[in-house]
Design an enzyme around this catalytic site. Sequence first.
Site, PDB file in Angstrom:
ATOM      1  N   LYS A   1      16.239   7.869 -40.590  1.00 16.06           N
ATOM      2  CA  LYS A   1      15.817   8.910 -41.528  1.00 16.06           C
ATOM      3  C   LYS A   1      15.591  10.232 -40.819  1.00 16.06           C
ATOM      4  O   LYS A   1      15.713  11.291 -41.398  1.00 16.06           O
ATOM      5  CB  LYS A   1      14.473   8.517 -42.147  1.00 16.06           C
ATOM      6  CG  LYS A   1      14.578   7.443 -43.156  1.00 16.06           C
ATOM      7  CD  LYS A   1      13.336   7.521 -44.029  1.00 16.06           C
ATOM      8  CE  LYS A   1      12.618   6.212 -44.068  1.00 16.06           C
ATOM      9  NZ  LYS A   1      11.303   6.261 -43.439  1.00 16.06           N
TER      10      LYS A   1
ATOM     11  N   LYS B   1      21.147   3.896 -34.078  1.00 19.65           N
ATOM     12  CA  LYS B   1      20.848   3.307 -35.391  1.00 19.65           C
ATOM     13  C   LYS B   1      20.790   4.393 -36.458  1.00 19.65           C
ATOM     14  O   LYS B   1      20.444   5.539 -36.176  1.00 19.65           O
ATOM     15  CB  LYS B   1      19.548   2.499 -35.351  1.00 19.65           C
ATOM     16  CG  LYS B   1      18.281   3.282 -35.634  1.00 19.65           C
ATOM     17  CD  LYS B   1      17.091   2.358 -35.876  1.00 19.65           C
ATOM     18  CE  LYS B   1      15.844   3.177 -36.183  1.00 19.65           C
ATOM     19  NZ  LYS B   1      15.480   3.303 -37.563  1.00 19.65           N
TER      20      LYS B   1
ATOM     21  N   LYS C   1      11.041   7.865 -29.766  1.00 19.75           N
ATOM     22  CA  LYS C   1      10.577   8.990 -30.590  1.00 19.75           C
ATOM     23  C   LYS C   1       9.991  10.098 -29.738  1.00 19.75           C
ATOM     24  O   LYS C   1      10.130  11.270 -30.053  1.00 19.75           O
ATOM     25  CB  LYS C   1       9.549   8.520 -31.625  1.00 19.75           C
ATOM     26  CG  LYS C   1      10.174   7.720 -32.737  1.00 19.75           C
ATOM     27  CD  LYS C   1       9.369   7.727 -34.006  1.00 19.75           C
ATOM     28  CE  LYS C   1      10.216   7.089 -35.095  1.00 19.75           C
ATOM     29  NZ  LYS C   1       9.581   6.950 -36.367  1.00 19.75           N
TER      30      LYS C   1
HETATM   31  P1  ATP Z   1      12.626   7.080 -38.760  1.00 25.92           P
HETATM   32  O1  ATP Z   1      14.002   7.357 -38.358  1.00 25.92           O
HETATM   33  O2  ATP Z   1      11.911   8.256 -39.358  1.00 25.92           O
HETATM   34  O3  ATP Z   1      11.817   6.310 -37.771  1.00 25.92           O
HETATM   35  P2  ATP Z   1      13.474   4.786 -40.165  1.00 25.92           P
HETATM   36  O4  ATP Z   1      14.816   5.053 -40.699  1.00 25.92           O
HETATM   37  O5  ATP Z   1      13.341   3.936 -38.947  1.00 25.92           O
HETATM   38  O6  ATP Z   1      12.715   6.127 -40.008  1.00 25.92           O
HETATM   39  P3  ATP Z   1      11.200   3.433 -41.478  1.00 25.92           P
HETATM   40  O7  ATP Z   1      10.432   3.906 -42.655  1.00 25.92           O
HETATM   41  O8  ATP Z   1      10.544   3.597 -40.170  1.00 25.92           O
HETATM   42  O9  ATP Z   1      12.626   4.160 -41.372  1.00 25.92           O
HETATM   43  O10 ATP Z   1      11.659   1.944 -41.710  1.00 25.92           O
HETATM   44  C1  ATP Z   1      11.617   1.219 -42.927  1.00 25.92           C
HETATM   45  C2  ATP Z   1      12.293  -0.123 -42.712  1.00 25.92           C
HETATM   46  O11 ATP Z   1      13.686   0.074 -42.490  1.00 25.92           O
HETATM   47  C3  ATP Z   1      11.791  -0.899 -41.486  1.00 25.92           C
HETATM   48  O12 ATP Z   1      11.700  -2.272 -41.807  1.00 25.92           O
HETATM   49  C4  ATP Z   1      12.857  -0.670 -40.437  1.00 25.92           C
HETATM   50  O13 ATP Z   1      12.939  -1.730 -39.510  1.00 25.92           O
HETATM   51  C5  ATP Z   1      14.101  -0.613 -41.311  1.00 25.92           C
HETATM   52  N1  ATP Z   1      15.182   0.182 -40.695  1.00 25.92           N
HETATM   53  C6  ATP Z   1      15.123   1.453 -40.281  1.00 25.92           C
HETATM   54  N2  ATP Z   1      16.320   1.859 -39.802  1.00 25.92           N
HETATM   55  C7  ATP Z   1      17.150   0.798 -39.911  1.00 25.92           C
HETATM   56  C8  ATP Z   1      18.531   0.559 -39.587  1.00 25.92           C
HETATM   57  N3  ATP Z   1      19.279   1.518 -39.065  1.00 25.92           N
HETATM   58  N4  ATP Z   1      19.061  -0.652 -39.835  1.00 25.92           N
HETATM   59  C9  ATP Z   1      18.323  -1.634 -40.375  1.00 25.92           C
HETATM   60  N5  ATP Z   1      17.008  -1.471 -40.705  1.00 25.92           N
HETATM   61  C10 ATP Z   1      16.429  -0.291 -40.490  1.00 25.92           C
END
Ligand code: ATP
Length: 339
Positions: free
Chosen positions: A209, A206, A124
Site C-alpha cells: 500500500k 511485495k 520500513k
Molecule cells: P504497507 O505497505 O503500508 O505496510 P500493506 O500492504 O503491507 O501495507 P497491511 O495493512 O499492513 O498492508 O496488511 C494487511 C494484510 O495484508 C496483512 O495480513 C498482510 O500480511 C497482508 N499483505 C500485505 N501485503 C501483501 C502482499 N503483497 N501479499 C499478500 N498479503 C499481503
Amino acid sequence: MNHNPLNKQGKSVKQRVFSGIQPTGNIHIGNYLAAIRRWADLQSDYENIFCVVDLHAITIPQDPQTLKVKNREVAALLFAAGIDPKLSSVFIQSHISAHSELAWILNCFIPIGWLRRMTQFKEKSKKQDEVITMGLFDYPALMAADILLYATDLVPVGDDQKQHVELTRDVAQRFNSMYGETFKLPESITPDIGGRIMGLSDPSKKMSKSDTKSENSIFLLDSPDVIRSKVMRATTDSMREIRFDKNRPSINNLLTIYELFSRKGRVEIEAQFEGKGYAYFKNALADEIVENLRPLQVRYYQLMDDFSYIDGLLKDGSLKVEPIAVKTLDEVKEKIGLG
Ligand code: ATP
Ligand code: LTN
C-alpha cells in the site's frame, strides 16, 4: 479447514479468529487475496474479530482528516468484500483504549533485541524519509496486545506478518511463565498460495500500500480500464510458455493471481494457456480480476453513501468485543500489581 475443538458435550466450540488491517494507502489485491477474502471465506467456521488498526497507521505520519475518513472507507471495504456483521465484529482499534494500555504493559516484557530482529521494521525504516519513531519500532508490541486481548486462537495474515505473530507468542509465553497462565498462545494462518503477492512492475518486491509506484499494485477500487492497463503493462520475461515456475518471478506471480481469482487448479490453467501468447493470457487475467472485483465495488459505493450506517456497524462491533478486552486487561493488571 476447521480447527474447532469439541466441548464436554461433544459439541464443536468455535475458535476465535482475530486480524487487522491498516487504514493507510489503497487496499490492493495482495491484501484482499491473502487477508480480507480469506477472512470472509472462513467466517462461518469461527468466531471472528476484525480490527481497523489506526493506532498502527500513525507509526508513519498521517493527515488527520484523511485518517478519519480512511477508517470508515476500510471498514466499508471489509463489509463490501463479504465480512458479515452477523458473523464477525469489526471495530476501530483506537475506540478501545485497552489496546494502548496493554501495549504499554507488554513493552515492559519485550527485550529490545526481539524488536530489532523484525524484518518489517528494518524494511520500513530504510524507506522512510521522515524521522523513525519509537512507535514504528514498537509496532509489534501493539499488534501483540491486539491479539492477546481477545484470547485469540488463529490469526489469518499474509506471510509478512508471521514474524509478528511469533513475537506475540514469545511475549505471551514469557508473561505466562512469570505470572501463571494468562494469555492464550495464538497461531498464524497464512495461505498455501499467494501469501506474498509481488509487484506487477517489480516482481522482486511485495505489492504494498505504501508503494509510491501505483503501477506496481492493483487496488480494489481501480476501474476496469485501469486494471486492464496495469495488467497489460505488467513485467514479463522473454520466454514463451505460460507455466508456473518459481524461477520466473513475473509470470509466476501473474499466474498465481489468476489462480486465486479464478479458483481453478494449476493443471487446468496451464492447459488453458498452452500455446497462447502473453497478450492472450493477460487479457484473460484482466477479465478475471475485473469480474471478481465488480460486485465488491458496487457494494462499496452503496455503503459509502451512508457513513452513519458504517459507524453504526463499527459501534456494534466495539460494544460486543470491548468487554473481552477489558477482562483480559484487568486480569493482567491485577497479576502485575497495578491499581
Ligand atoms: P504497507 O505497505 O503500508 O505496510 P500493506 O500492504 O503491507 O501495507 P497491511 O495493512 O499492513 O498492508 O496488511 C494487511 C494484510 O495484508 C496483512 O495480513 C498482510 O500480511 C497482508 N499483505 C500485505 N501485503 C501483501 C502482499 N503483497 N501479499 C499478500 N498479503 C499481503
Ligand atoms: N500489522 C498488521 C496489521 C495488524 C494485525 C494485528 C494483523 C495489526 N494488528 C493483529 C493481525 C493481528 C499488518 O497487516 N501490517
